[in-house]
Design a protein around this motif. Sequence first.
Motif, PDB file in Angstrom:
ATOM      1  N   SER A  45      32.673  41.159  35.470  1.00 48.81           N
ATOM      2  CA  SER A  45      33.394  42.423  35.616  1.00 48.81           C
ATOM      3  C   SER A  45      34.877  42.194  35.877  1.00 48.81           C
ATOM      4  O   SER A  45      35.721  42.961  35.418  1.00 48.81           O
ATOM      5  N   SER A  48      36.461  41.369  32.534  1.00 49.59           N
ATOM      6  CA  SER A  48      36.549  42.603  31.765  1.00 49.59           C
ATOM      7  C   SER A  48      37.661  43.502  32.293  1.00 49.59           C
ATOM      8  O   SER A  48      38.405  44.123  31.524  1.00 49.59           O
ATOM      9  N   SER A  52      40.999  44.898  30.385  1.00 48.64           N
ATOM     10  CA  SER A  52      41.263  46.332  30.355  1.00 48.64           C
ATOM     11  C   SER A  52      42.661  46.650  30.898  1.00 48.64           C
ATOM     12  O   SER A  52      43.394  47.463  30.316  1.00 48.64           O
TER      13      SER A  52
END
Length: 275
Positions: A45, A48, A52
């Motif tokens: 996460s 990611s 992002s």
Amino acid sequence: MRQNAQGEDGIAPGTRPGPPPGAAVGRRTLRSETLLVLALSLGASAVSSLISFTGALTRPGGLKDQAAHLNASHAPGRPWLDLSWQVFGIATALVPVFLVAHLLLREGVPGLRAIGLDRDRPGFDLTRGTGLAAAVGGTGLLFYLGVRAAGFNLTVVPESLPEVWWKIPVLVASAVQNAVLEEVVVVGYLLRRLGQLGWTPAAALVASAVLRGSYHLYQGVGGFLGNMAMGVVFVLLYRRWGRVGPLVAAHALIDVVAFVGYALLAGEVGWLPTA
């Protein structure tokens, strides 16, 4: 000449007994295990989130003019299919927690009870968690509003689910899932493993706090710094209380208020940013 089916010590190949339950696990195994748990959960996460955030920085316009959506529909216009995806996402997100419980049991300790996630002290967990949620949640909201106004944070949209009967239950379940996953992996499990690997308490605290901030980076600089500060507080309290139970309770309450509060107040009050 036919090869003897037994080794020199008289034990058939493949049937040698393994280490007894609770035997010490090597540092290399612990290191690999920890990396795998993180790669399957919040470490992934964090990567990611970094990707992002990079995309948000390089997109035309300021950060506050962009939105970070937390609980969104997976099948607009198809409520039963959407509900299935929501339940599936919540359930699979908890798999690393069961993996941690298994690994702790293999170590010879009583699973999640070893890090203080059990039903032994519900009153303690709830009262401490409620007080912590009030302090951290209020401070966090003010910090978010400030950094967003300064242009360092995206507009966080806690929920954008359709108006269906399962909306509030799913938001509550999502909040509890977030709390259990994060506090078990980033506090209880990670601190235990880093201690076993010889990290100093200060270094382990920094690692836990930076990881917590990193997987919130998709929200912007404010999300990173605010959650890193929260991570420091949570680690210190975990070491004081010896339990992740109050941290799970606090985190769940913070997210329930954020998710359900947004669902009820978005567009109704002027101080709450919307997208």
